[in-house]
Design an enzyme around this catalytic site. Structure first.
Site, PDB file in Angstrom:
ATOM      1  CE1 TYR A 143      -4.140   1.283  -0.752  1.00  0.00           C
ATOM      2  CE2 TYR A 143      -3.471   2.690   1.281  1.00  0.00           C
ATOM      3  CZ  TYR A 143      -4.272   2.448   0.178  1.00  0.00           C
ATOM      4  OH  TYR A 143      -5.299   3.378  -0.230  1.00  0.00           O
ATOM      5  CG  ASN A 191      -0.371   8.942   2.631  1.00  0.00           C
ATOM      6  OD1 ASN A 191       0.601   8.981   3.269  1.00  0.00           O
ATOM      7  ND2 ASN A 191      -1.734   8.635   3.062  1.00  0.00           N
ATOM      8  CE  LYS A 208      -7.481   2.663   1.015  1.00  0.00           C
ATOM      9  NZ  LYS A 208      -7.441   3.272   2.600  1.00  0.00           N
ATOM     10  NE  ARG A 249      -8.963  12.810  -3.101  1.00  0.00           N
ATOM     11  CZ  ARG A 249      -8.215  12.091  -2.275  1.00  0.00           C
ATOM     12  NH1 ARG A 249      -6.751  12.701  -2.143  1.00  0.00           N
ATOM     13  NH2 ARG A 249      -8.433  11.007  -1.324  1.00  0.00           N
ATOM     14  CD  GLU A 258      -9.838   4.315  -0.408  1.00  0.00           C
ATOM     15  OE1 GLU A 258      -8.888   5.059  -0.147  1.00  0.00           O
ATOM     16  OE2 GLU A 258     -10.753   3.764   0.222  1.00  0.00           O
ATOM     17  CG  ASP A 259      -7.832   7.315  -3.792  1.00  0.00           C
ATOM     18  OD1 ASP A 259      -7.944   8.101  -2.359  1.00  0.00           O
ATOM     19  OD2 ASP A 259      -6.820   6.769  -3.807  1.00  0.00           O
ATOM     20  CG  ASP A 291     -10.412   4.635   4.158  1.00  0.00           C
ATOM     21  OD1 ASP A 291     -10.497   4.343   5.444  1.00  0.00           O
ATOM     22  OD2 ASP A 291      -9.251   4.645   3.634  1.00  0.00           O
ATOM     23  CG  ASP A 292     -10.193   9.027   0.265  1.00  0.00           C
ATOM     24  OD1 ASP A 292      -9.297   8.736   0.442  1.00  0.00           O
ATOM     25  OD2 ASP A 292     -10.910   8.551  -0.848  1.00  0.00           O
TER      26      ASP A 292
END
Length: 603
Positions: free
Chosen positions: A151, A459, A222, A204, A294-295, A317-318
């Site tokens: 990850y 990150n 993930k 993103r 996610e993203d 999650d973000d």
């Protein structure tokens, strides 16, 4: 004649029953679950999710060469003499019989020989594709060493080069071409008992921007952590990329790009595809399927979460996972900072989905602990975006998710001036832009506070607002530091400082396990608070003595079990859990539900 027919029919029935019995005994599958006593589950060499009764009639059995090509059942040289004879493997393997432990040692020696992180990533993915249990055994046993490989930060580079390193699909790709037939595409996935989906549209990816279809590395990574850290069965996990195009011209010009070569769909076309996807998921997998966004870019992340949180079991999650892990770090840090959460002032650099999500959860915790309104609690929290301090005079130009943080104050154009004026005790970076916590900013924080808490969360490592060494050196050893990506320990004036890592991997695997094992139907904000408190409770006095505000990853499975228990407990309290009766000991129940990567014995 009739008697002969009856006799032949009877023999056929008996033979069929014996064959079925042989199959069930020979290949114990993770889908075969038996509930015992107090809700303790016999996880049959595998692990149980949802802990409901499932019949294994849909199993496909392989032998010989096909068995060696089946990553879920392949054991390589660890097949015993008896197994090799029974399953037609004799001669297909060298005569030596290995153990899983020896295989693990050999693979780790090979991985450590690679100096380039991406090579290690590719080696781990290759292992996952040929021997699933060995992959997870190694990842669990060496989690602190391999987490940065499978990850962040390595997965970012893997996504950038995904088209070049792509070997075989590890998830499901749904594109604009599939509009009107998304349900049929979902049904092409071979597994039926799916319990968690991680989905991205690739706009993103970490701090790297629009990577389009190549963002698939994120859902794959993930879900590997859902299994390794949270114990969710691999076969219950489904990575999905929704390909609506990309605005990354470099990818559009790349002959090896694997996605749609068109600009991103927006507006109605995008919304219709996502709506069809969400409906199809519920039809195909039921009410309790967990969907983790996610993203997604800010403008879609917030709208999707708000649109579906009342109709589906959804989690971003973000926004929510990051918020939960950071809140946990803050709760832990109070042991070092002193006071309560409401005694501190928080300043964020970054006002996107991560920053505002964290801010909202902090405000919610303050509100619940002090009995004040959420609006009053928000006044302790300030945000700086690319245009400066978020203040009320900017309300007309602000997007809706920033409006709650537009407080009365004179405009301030930069972070340093905001630190000097607001005088925060906690500085949190979610900007996605590296080196924004300059020496002047860290020194200003240190002049205001005896122990400034600095959290550089962006990150991958290259995008972190500052490094651990910079934080400790510029603060003259005063700072308590945590980051999103890992940093090595730092020695300053003969003292060793161990930076904490506010990694979402602390939260989402245990959080997801908790939702699944109790049969939760919706995600409530109180479940996120419960997860934060569960993680904070795992930090020991020994950790605090080293200035660490997060527990070591080496005990992550135990941590995940405690987080899952806290989440499930709160779900039962709120009436959101469907599994009845409620297990007596939720921690033990969580542990019993976890997938085991140890090789089973095939008879």
């Amino acid at each position: 004649m009739a008697n002969y027919v009856i006799s032949y029919f009877g023999l056929f029935v008996v033979f069929g029953f014996l064959m079925l019995l042989h199959i069930l005994v020979t290949f114990p599958d993770n889908n075969c679950r038996v509930i015992m006593g107090d809700g303790v589950v016999d996880n049959n060499n595998g692990g149980v999710q949802g802990c409901q009764l499932v019949t294994p009639w849909n199993m496909s059995i392989s032998s010989g060469h096909t068995l060696l090509r089946d990553p879920r059942h392949n054991k390589g040289l660890a097949f015993t003499e008896r197994e090799r004879h029974a399953h037609y493997l004799t001669g297909l393997l060298p005569p030596i019989i290995s153990t899983q432990e020896l295989q693990e040692k050999k693979v780790m020696q090979m991985i450590r020989q690679y100096e380039v992180p991406l090579q290690r990533y590719i080696a781990m993915i290759d292992l996952q594709e040929r021997n699933e249990r060995l992959f997870y055994k190694i990842l669990i046993d060496h989690v602190e060493e391999l987490l940065p490989v499978v990850y962040t930060p390595t997965v970012g580079e893997a996504c950038q080069k995904f088209g070049s390193i792509f070997r075989r699909p590890q998830g499901l790709y749904i594109s604009l071409k599939d509009k009107g037939q998304v349900l049929e595409v979902l049904r092409n996935w071979p597994e039926r008992n799916i319990e968690v989906i991680v989905v991205t549209d690739g706009e993103r990816i970490l701090g790297l921007g629009d990577l389009g279809c190549q963002g698939m590395g994120i859902p794959v990574g993930k879900l590997s952590l859902y299994t390794a850290l949270g114990g969710v069965r691999p076969s219950a996990c489904l990575p999905i990329t929704v390909d609506v195009g990309t605005n990354n011209q470099k990818l559009l010009d790349d002959e090896f790009y694997i996605g749609l070569k068109q600009n991103r769909a927006r507006g109605e076309e995008y919304d219709e595809l996502l709506e069809e996807f969400m409906k199809a998921v519920k039809i195909n997998y039921g009410e309790k399927i967990l969907i983790q966004f996610e993203d997604f870019a800010n403008h879609n992340a917030f709208s999707l979460l708000n649109r579906y949180r009342t109709t589906h079991l959804v989690f971003n999650d973000d926004i929510q996972g990051t918020a939960s892990v950071v809140l946990s770090g803050l709760l832990s840090a109070l042991k070092l900072l002193g006071g309560t959460l409401s005694d501190h002032t928080f300043l964020f650099l970054g006002a996107g989905e991560a920053g505002t999500g964290i801010a909202e959860l902090i405000a919610l915790q303050i509100s619940k602990k002090t009995g004040t309104s959420i609006e009053e609690a928000r006044k302790k929290i300030w945000l700086v975006d690319s245009k400066g301090l978020v203040v009320s005079s900017r309300k007309e130009s602000l997007p809706h998710f920033k409006l709650p943080w537009a407080h009365e104050h004179e405009p301030i154009s930069n972070l340093l001036e905001a630190v000097k004026d607001i005088k925060p005790s906690v500085l949190i970076g979610t900007s996605g832009v590296g080196r924004q916590f300059t020496q002047e900013v860290i020194e200003a924080m240190s002049s205001i506070n005896e122990k400034p808490l600095i959290m550089a969360l962006s990150n991958p490592t290259s995008q972190a607002e500052c490094t651990a060494e910079e934080a400790y050196t510029w603060s003259k050893g005063k700072a308590i530091f945590a980051s999103g990506s890992p940093f090595n320990p730092v020695t300053y004036e003969d003292k060793v400082f161990v930076p904490g890592q506010a990694n979402n991997a602390y939260i989402f695997p245990g959080f997801g396990l908790g939702l699944i094992m109790c049969g939760a139907t919706r995600v409530h904000d109180d479940l996120l608070l419960a997860a934060s408190e569960g993680l904070a409770s795992q930090v020991t006095d020994e950790n605090y003595a080293k200035g660490i505000i997060f527990p070591p990853f080496s005990s992550i499975r135990n941590i995940s079990a405690h987080i899952a228990a806290k989440v499930a407990d709160k779900a039962y309290e709120l009436g959101l859990a469907s599994l009845q009766p409620r297990p007596n000991d939720l921690v033990k129940f969580a542990e019993s539900c976890m997938y085991s990567p140890v090789y089973p014995i095939y008879r």
